[in-house]
Design a protein around this motif. Structure first.
Motif, PDB file in Angstrom:
ATOM      1  N   ARG A  13       0.835  -1.213   0.000  1.00 34.70           N
ATOM      2  CA  ARG A  13       0.000   0.000   0.000  1.00 34.70           C
ATOM      3  C   ARG A  13       0.861   1.251   0.000  1.00 34.70           C
ATOM      4  NH1 ARG A  13      -4.972  -2.127   3.728  1.00 34.70           N
ATOM      5  NH2 ARG A  13      -6.153  -2.985   1.980  1.00 34.70           N
ATOM      6  N   ASP A  20      -5.213  -1.157  -3.414  1.00 37.64           N
ATOM      7  CA  ASP A  20      -5.903  -2.182  -2.631  1.00 37.64           C
ATOM      8  C   ASP A  20      -5.880  -3.502  -3.400  1.00 37.64           C
ATOM      9  OD1 ASP A  20      -7.619  -3.864  -1.263  1.00 37.64           O
ATOM     10  OD2 ASP A  20      -9.181  -2.350  -1.019  1.00 37.64           O
ATOM     11  N   ASP A 101      -4.117  -0.715  -7.744  1.00 32.02           N
ATOM     12  CA  ASP A 101      -4.646  -1.930  -7.131  1.00 32.02           C
ATOM     13  C   ASP A 101      -3.923  -3.167  -7.652  1.00 32.02           C
ATOM     14  OD1 ASP A 101      -6.475  -0.369  -5.729  1.00 32.02           O
ATOM     15  OD2 ASP A 101      -8.096  -0.721  -7.164  1.00 32.02           O
TER      16      ASP A 101
END
Length: 109
Positions: A13, A20, A101
């Motif tokens: 992260r 995510d 992501d």
């Protein structure tokens, strides 16, 4: 979640500025990444065209051409030809947010 997994998630992260990894599996499928790449933990991701994407967090370079950093990985996913004009990886239409992501997922697997 095991301590090692939590540490990898936190690091991913940070590297991807908030990516995510839990949102990545459907993104990989939607854009056809699974047809070209072997992606750990993604059912049906057994492509042989592009490189296998396991252990990406341990690599020095992305696609052998740019330093392996979170920002570089995100930018590579969005527009690989910027870094390697002759890359077989096409511009996919993946947004920067989606790429974050995907990068977070790859850094945790």
């Amino acid at each position: 979640m095991a301590k090692d997994s939590q540490q990898r998630l936190q690091a991913a992260r940070l590297l991807t500025q908030g990516g995510d990894p839990s949102r990545a599996p459907p993104i990989f499928r939607r854009y056809g990444c699974t047809g070209c790449h072997q992606i750990p933990g993604i059912a049906g991701a057994d492509g042989q065209v592009g490189g296998a994407l396991s252990g990406l967090q341990k690599r020095v370079y992305i696609a052998g051409v740019i330093n392996n950093t979170g920002d570089n990985l995100v930018h590579w996913i969005v527009s690989p030809q910027i870094f390697s004009p002759n890359s077989a990886m096409p511009k996919t239409g993946i947004s920067e947010a989606e790429a974050r992501d995907l990068a977070a997922y790859l850094y945790t697997h």
